[in-house]
Design an enzyme around this catalytic site. Structure first.
Site, mmCIF file in Angstrom:
data_model
loop_
_atom_site.group_PDB
_atom_site.id
_atom_site.type_symbol
_atom_site.label_atom_id
_atom_site.label_comp_id
_atom_site.label_asym_id
_atom_site.label_seq_id
_atom_site.Cartn_x
_atom_site.Cartn_y
_atom_site.Cartn_z
ATOM 1 N N PHE A 140 -38.067 90.005 -54.038
ATOM 2 C CA PHE A 140 -39.255 90.668 -53.524
ATOM 3 C C PHE A 140 -39.284 90.980 -51.914
ATOM 4 C CE2 PHE A 140 -42.105 91.445 -57.070
ATOM 5 C CZ PHE A 140 -41.237 90.991 -58.171
ATOM 6 N N ARG B 165 -49.727 102.992 -64.361
ATOM 7 C CA ARG B 165 -50.920 102.313 -63.875
ATOM 8 C C ARG B 165 -50.683 101.789 -62.427
ATOM 9 N NH1 ARG B 165 -52.100 97.837 -68.456
ATOM 10 N NH2 ARG B 165 -49.860 98.195 -68.712
ATOM 11 N N LYS C 11 -42.496 101.541 -61.333
ATOM 12 C CA LYS C 11 -41.186 101.129 -60.978
ATOM 13 C C LYS C 11 -40.109 101.690 -61.962
ATOM 14 C CE LYS C 11 -41.347 96.905 -63.654
ATOM 15 N NZ LYS C 11 -41.094 95.426 -63.569
ATOM 16 N N GLU D 161 -49.169 84.535 -68.421
ATOM 17 C CA GLU D 161 -47.694 85.403 -68.744
ATOM 18 C C GLU D 161 -46.953 85.824 -67.292
ATOM 19 O OE1 GLU D 161 -46.536 85.706 -71.710
ATOM 20 O OE2 GLU D 161 -44.844 86.220 -70.130
ATOM 21 N N PHE D 162 -45.974 85.702 -67.147
ATOM 22 C CA PHE D 162 -45.197 85.955 -65.914
ATOM 23 C C PHE D 162 -44.241 87.090 -66.247
ATOM 24 C CE2 PHE D 162 -46.472 81.539 -65.416
ATOM 25 C CZ PHE D 162 -47.467 81.538 -64.505
ATOM 26 N N ASP E 85 -55.562 94.822 -83.098
ATOM 27 C CA ASP E 85 -55.839 95.513 -81.763
ATOM 28 C C ASP E 85 -56.994 96.722 -82.374
ATOM 29 O OD1 ASP E 85 -54.542 96.623 -78.880
ATOM 30 O OD2 ASP E 85 -55.696 98.074 -79.860
ATOM 31 N N CYS F 62 -50.508 94.700 -62.789
ATOM 32 C CA CYS F 62 -50.910 93.218 -62.386
ATOM 33 C C CYS F 62 -51.081 93.147 -60.782
ATOM 34 C CB CYS F 62 -49.602 92.366 -62.690
ATOM 35 S SG CYS F 62 -49.512 91.879 -64.521
HETATM 36 C C1 UDX Z 1 -45.357 91.982 -61.841
HETATM 37 C C2 UDX Z 1 -44.761 90.351 -61.970
HETATM 38 O O1 UDX Z 1 -43.539 90.289 -61.209
HETATM 39 C C3 UDX Z 1 -44.978 89.523 -63.134
HETATM 40 O O2 UDX Z 1 -44.462 88.252 -62.989
HETATM 41 C C4 UDX Z 1 -46.391 89.610 -63.848
HETATM 42 O O3 UDX Z 1 -46.515 88.926 -64.921
HETATM 43 C C5 UDX Z 1 -46.853 91.215 -63.769
HETATM 44 O O4 UDX Z 1 -46.760 91.699 -62.471
HETATM 45 P P1 UDX Z 1 -44.645 94.045 -63.026
HETATM 46 O O5 UDX Z 1 -45.891 94.694 -62.498
HETATM 47 O O6 UDX Z 1 -44.316 94.250 -64.217
HETATM 48 O O7 UDX Z 1 -44.641 92.353 -62.995
HETATM 49 O O8 UDX Z 1 -43.417 94.453 -61.921
HETATM 50 P P2 UDX Z 1 -42.462 93.912 -60.747
HETATM 51 O O9 UDX Z 1 -40.983 94.272 -61.113
HETATM 52 O O10 UDX Z 1 -42.996 92.608 -60.180
HETATM 53 O O11 UDX Z 1 -42.953 94.962 -59.689
HETATM 54 C C6 UDX Z 1 -44.478 95.122 -59.083
HETATM 55 C C7 UDX Z 1 -44.529 96.228 -57.862
HETATM 56 O O12 UDX Z 1 -43.871 95.802 -56.744
HETATM 57 C C8 UDX Z 1 -43.450 97.550 -58.326
HETATM 58 O O13 UDX Z 1 -44.298 98.744 -57.773
HETATM 59 C C9 UDX Z 1 -42.357 97.437 -57.409
HETATM 60 O O14 UDX Z 1 -41.925 98.734 -57.231
HETATM 61 C C10 UDX Z 1 -42.775 96.646 -56.314
HETATM 62 N N1 UDX Z 1 -41.701 95.850 -55.587
HETATM 63 C C11 UDX Z 1 -41.254 94.824 -56.152
HETATM 64 C C12 UDX Z 1 -41.230 96.242 -54.232
HETATM 65 O O15 UDX Z 1 -41.850 97.413 -53.585
HETATM 66 N N2 UDX Z 1 -40.393 95.449 -53.780
HETATM 67 C C13 UDX Z 1 -40.074 94.437 -54.120
HETATM 68 O O16 UDX Z 1 -38.978 93.604 -53.759
HETATM 69 C C14 UDX Z 1 -40.340 94.082 -55.733
#
Ligand code: UDX
Length: 431
Positions: free
Chosen positions: A250, A328, A321, A152-153, A36, A261
């Protein structure tokens, strides 16, 4: 390792993705050097500390310390490396396209590394980036080095588990040997490998995130309609999700999606389309619905209170979350800004987030408990569904507030129970 060779891997970027990738590859038996450019971060990692909060990551780094090291020096990371993972961030540029400057600086640093077998892109990049990297590698005399896109997921909070037990490992490569090499690196990971061309792999990442964001914006719009028609979105989402063709993931309504993301990747996909002359109408609406969702929360408070000027509002949960310290693109930032702009006083609580001394957070007050944050408040908003908020003594909290207005932006609490305690309780899409 089940027969697959142990490789020496250089990981560029010690952010969420780089650290999880590095630690998990070391855990699979490979020898990994993570590089890094941030001296404090490297120093911290060398002393055995993790600069981010990610469950299980600290233990994994500690358990694999003989195979996992950290450096500031690109050449040290590349020394003897067979595979380079690019895990640097690709933030939005002024035009909304992904800013690839960090990716290019890694690619430039590979000059002369003729011992490499493959360069693997984990960073989320626009479709077509692989071809440009390929051409740059060829121009630098690295035509024999393979190139793969391996998006990456993993989601924050479950990243280690997601890496080791993924729904799929997507490998985009033009040569079979490179695809096999990257597939073999993952031996021990429990998930199907899907091999395709580089451009398709680049698209899978953007399309997946856009579809997940679409599901959330969709249920948020249905929630608004439920409010107007007297239906309950929780019942609706549960029953809709039972259709196996749709699935229940979701479909949780709330005050909008954020994070590192979804906002960035959905915008990047929209710009990618615009650059080809095509306007992605559905995705544009998905983004717009999400922007509105956060503003609607403030409007609903205003409707209840008449005005927000001089009102004291508590924000409960600040991270985008639960289970992370990541701020972010957190919806809380928009809420705090809007509240301050309306002349409200903003009090906050979060178990993990320590927002930087910048606006809007500089103008807010942080408290060590939800109870202290709501004391004397005219309204409280559940912004992030931290489990701690279920444990709050709400009977006491209601008596501490100046006005008992509670907006549950994540449908975390029981409406009947909250109303019985004396709250004016509003939530998302529930009557
Ligand atoms: C996401 C993707 O899930 C992941 O596959 C990718 O690699 C990066 O982006 P992440 O950003 O860590 O991951 O969080 P995630 O749990 O997916 O939630 C994203 C946002 O959606 C959060 O703000 C969460 O509060 C919101 N969310 C999620 C909802 O409002 N409702 C839902 O049903 C699910």
């Amino acid at each position: 390792m089940g027969g697959a060779p142990v490789r020496k891997v250089a990981v560029f970027g010690a952010g969420y993705i780089g650290l999880v990738t590095g630690a998990c590859l070391a855990d699979l038996g490979h020898r990994v050097v993570v590089r890094d450019i941030n001296p404090e971060k490297v120093e911290l990692l060398r002393s055995g500390e993790i600069p981010i909060y990610e469950p299980g990551l600290g233990d994994m780094v500690a358990q694999n310390k003989e195979r996992l090291s950290f450096t500031l020096d690109a050449q040290e990371a590349l020394d003897g490396a067979e595979v380079v993972y690019v895990c640097v961030d690709t933030p939005p540029s002024a035009s909304g396209d992904a800013d690839l400057s960090r990716v290019w600086s890694v690619v430039r640093s590979l000059e002369g590394a003729s011992h490499l077998k493959a360069v693997v892109m984990k960073s989320t990049v626009p479709v077509g980036t692989g071809s440009r990297v390929r051409a740059t590698l060829d121009g630098a005399g690295l035509g024999h080095v393979g190139y793969a896109s391996n998006p990456e997921f993993t989601a924050e909070g479950t990243a280690v588990r997601d890496f080791l037990h993924p729904d799929r490992i997507v490998i985009g490569a033009s040569e079979e040997a490179t695809a096999r090499l990257i597939s073999d690196l993952h031996q021990g990971v429990d998930g199907p490998v899907v091999v395709m061309d580089v451009r398709s792999a680049e698209m899978v990442k953007l399309a997946s995130n856009a579809l997940l964001a679409t599901k959330i914006s969709f249920i948020n719009e249905i929630a608004t309609l439920c409010e107007k028609t007297g239906a309950d979105v929780e019942h609706v989402a549960r029953a809709v999700g039972l259709d196996h063709r749709l699935g229940h993931h979701f479909l949780r309504p709330g005050i909008g999606w954020g994070g590192s993301c979804f906002p960035k990747d959905s915008e990047a996909l929209r710009q990618l389309a615009s650059n080809t002359g095509y306007h992605l109408q559905l995705l544009s609406a998905v983004i717009e619905v999400n922007n509105l969702q956060k503003r609607r929360a403030i409007q609903r408070l205003k409707d209840e209170l008449g005005t927000l000027t001089g009102m004291r509002v508590a924000l409960l949960g600040l991270t985008f979350k639960p289970g992370t310290d990541d701020m972010r693109e957190a919806p809380s930032t928009v809420l705090a800004s809007r509240l301050l702009a309306e002349g409200a006083e903003v009090h906050c609580w979060d178990p993990m987030a320590r927002p930087a001394e910048v606006e809007p957070w500089r103008s807010t007050l942080q408290h060590v408990s939800p109870e202290l944050a709501v004391e004397g408040a005219d309204a409280a908003i559940v912004v992030t569904e931290w489990p701690q908020l279920k444990e709050v003594d709400w009977a006491r909290a209601v008596s501490m507030m100046r006005r008992p207005l509670l907006f549950d932006g994540r449908n975390l609490l029981n409406p009947g129970a909250m109303r019985a305690l004396g709250f004016t309780y509003i939530s998302v899409g529930r009557p």
